[in-house]
Design a protein around this motif. Sequence first.
Motif, PDB file in Angstrom:
ATOM      1  N   ASP A   1       0.809  -1.078  -0.087  1.00 58.81           N
ATOM      2  CA  ASP A   1      -0.070   0.056  -0.033  1.00 58.81           C
ATOM      3  C   ASP A   1       0.846   1.098  -0.048  1.00 58.81           C
ATOM      4  O   ASP A   1       1.557   1.445   1.071  1.00 58.81           O
ATOM      5  CB  ASP A   1      -0.919   0.195   1.296  1.00 58.81           C
ATOM      6  CG  ASP A   1      -1.855   1.291   1.228  1.00 58.81           C
ATOM      7  OD1 ASP A   1      -1.585   2.389   1.599  1.00 58.81           O
ATOM      8  OD2 ASP A   1      -2.916   1.092   0.699  1.00 58.81           O
TER       9      ASP A   1
ATOM     10  N   ASN B   1       0.675   3.198   3.144  1.00 60.73           N
ATOM     11  CA  ASN B   1       1.504   2.867   4.273  1.00 60.73           C
ATOM     12  C   ASN B   1       2.889   3.276   4.292  1.00 60.73           C
ATOM     13  O   ASN B   1       3.678   3.647   5.154  1.00 60.73           O
ATOM     14  CB  ASN B   1       1.349   1.189   4.337  1.00 60.73           C
ATOM     15  CG  ASN B   1       0.022   1.025   5.060  1.00 60.73           C
ATOM     16  OD1 ASN B   1      -0.427   1.798   5.635  1.00 60.73           O
ATOM     17  ND2 ASN B   1      -0.419  -0.245   4.661  1.00 60.73           N
TER      18      ASN B   1
ATOM     19  N   GLU C   1       1.363  -6.218   4.706  1.00 66.22           N
ATOM     20  CA  GLU C   1       0.069  -5.677   5.203  1.00 66.22           C
ATOM     21  C   GLU C   1      -0.923  -6.857   5.841  1.00 66.22           C
ATOM     22  O   GLU C   1      -1.605  -6.879   6.968  1.00 66.22           O
ATOM     23  CB  GLU C   1      -0.858  -4.780   4.529  1.00 66.22           C
ATOM     24  CG  GLU C   1      -0.273  -3.371   4.333  1.00 66.22           C
ATOM     25  CD  GLU C   1       0.611  -3.320   3.023  1.00 66.22           C
ATOM     26  OE1 GLU C   1       1.018  -2.061   2.736  1.00 66.22           O
ATOM     27  OE2 GLU C   1       1.144  -4.259   2.598  1.00 66.22           O
ATOM     28  N   SER C   2      -0.876  -7.821   4.947  1.00 65.37           N
ATOM     29  CA  SER C   2      -2.116  -8.864   5.269  1.00 65.37           C
ATOM     30  C   SER C   2      -1.059 -10.116   5.956  1.00 65.37           C
ATOM     31  O   SER C   2      -1.628 -10.945   6.775  1.00 65.37           O
ATOM     32  CB  SER C   2      -2.741  -9.354   4.193  1.00 65.37           C
ATOM     33  OG  SER C   2      -1.832  -9.834   2.855  1.00 65.37           O
TER      34      SER C   2
ATOM     35  N   SER D   1      -5.700  -6.151  14.921  1.00 65.65           N
ATOM     36  CA  SER D   1      -4.320  -5.937  14.926  1.00 65.65           C
ATOM     37  C   SER D   1      -4.256  -4.189  14.475  1.00 65.65           C
ATOM     38  O   SER D   1      -5.405  -3.583  14.336  1.00 65.65           O
ATOM     39  CB  SER D   1      -3.642  -6.775  13.779  1.00 65.65           C
ATOM     40  OG  SER D   1      -4.302  -6.486  12.467  1.00 65.65           O
ATOM     41  N   LEU D   2      -3.081  -3.908  14.432  1.00 68.85           N
ATOM     42  CA  LEU D   2      -2.820  -2.448  14.043  1.00 68.85           C
ATOM     43  C   LEU D   2      -2.245  -2.400  12.507  1.00 68.85           C
ATOM     44  O   LEU D   2      -1.707  -3.325  12.352  1.00 68.85           O
ATOM     45  CB  LEU D   2      -1.738  -1.662  14.819  1.00 68.85           C
ATOM     46  CG  LEU D   2      -2.089  -1.238  16.295  1.00 68.85           C
ATOM     47  CD1 LEU D   2      -0.944  -0.788  17.152  1.00 68.85           C
ATOM     48  CD2 LEU D   2      -3.221  -0.256  16.375  1.00 68.85           C
ATOM     49  N   ASN D   3      -2.550  -1.312  11.908  1.00 68.79           N
ATOM     50  CA  ASN D   3      -2.063  -0.996  10.644  1.00 68.79           C
ATOM     51  C   ASN D   3      -0.665  -0.926  10.823  1.00 68.79           C
ATOM     52  O   ASN D   3       0.086  -0.551  11.691  1.00 68.79           O
ATOM     53  CB  ASN D   3      -2.765   0.272  10.064  1.00 68.79           C
ATOM     54  CG  ASN D   3      -2.115   0.712   8.759  1.00 68.79           C
ATOM     55  OD1 ASN D   3      -0.918   1.281   8.774  1.00 68.79           O
ATOM     56  ND2 ASN D   3      -2.715   0.622   7.577  1.00 68.79           N
TER      57      ASN D   3
ATOM     58  N   SER E   1       1.753   0.866   9.312  1.00 71.32           N
ATOM     59  CA  SER E   1       2.246   2.088   9.525  1.00 71.32           C
ATOM     60  C   SER E   1       2.103   2.815  10.623  1.00 71.32           C
ATOM     61  O   SER E   1       2.829   3.400  11.499  1.00 71.32           O
ATOM     62  CB  SER E   1       1.674   3.220   8.323  1.00 71.32           C
ATOM     63  OG  SER E   1       0.423   3.149   8.698  1.00 71.32           O
TER      64      SER E   1
END
Length: 257
Positions: A116, A119, A207-208, A237-239, A241
């Motif tokens: 992303d 991010n 990210e995933s 969970s947190l992103n 970034s």
Amino acid sequence: MISKSRINYIKSLREKKFRNDELSYIIEGDKLVTEYILSGKTIRLLAAKPGFIESLTDVQKALIDEIEPVNEEGLRRISSLVTPHNALAVVPIPEAGTDFKLVLNNLCVAIDCIQDPGNLGTIIRSAAWFGISDIMCSPDSVDRFNSKVIQAAMGAHMHVNVHYCGLDDFLKEAVKMNVPVYGALMKGKSVYTMELGPKGVVLLGNESKGISVHLRSYVSEKISIPKFVSFKYGIDSLNVSMAATIIFSEFARRKTR
């Protein structure tokens, strides 16, 4: 009026291939373009409304190779933004070698397959804010000069070197130099309670999928951000970034203290 060939040239820089060929990328927005000029960095082409151009001093104009006055319609044709600002600039991609040993002498970041652009841009911005100078990205990560990365980073590219390399080679060098590798994982020690040194590698994952299995073998310290609530559903969970910013902040806090 801006020429068709100039429009095509600027628009071509939205693609990674042409950015690499021309060794140039685009920045957009009054604030971002102004900060590049104020920093004393060279600009290859400034396309801006007459009012923006008139606001520049002669010294600032001397840093710009070409100045192209454009109107609202001209900016709309070359901008990647839904609502164009008053200025767009083409700036050179900085030449920066990748010396693993030099990078590993300080706290740095390694990112495994981030996709992303928002991010990556946010991580670059956070790294700049907390004094981290180098980010190592795996080759399959989003391009650092993607327009959305640039917008999210908000000028942080001026302060952070973003490199692309095989992370296996980089992390092998870290292990060889006895530099700790802090892997951001769900099941790790709390970043607030573990010992954090002045140098090391903060390893962030996709990210995933998180950190690739083959890279986890290089991790010497598993690091996590504890959840301060008891609910089980909704947020698990947190992103990436957001997590990166919290981790960088804690390293900086310890160093300052």
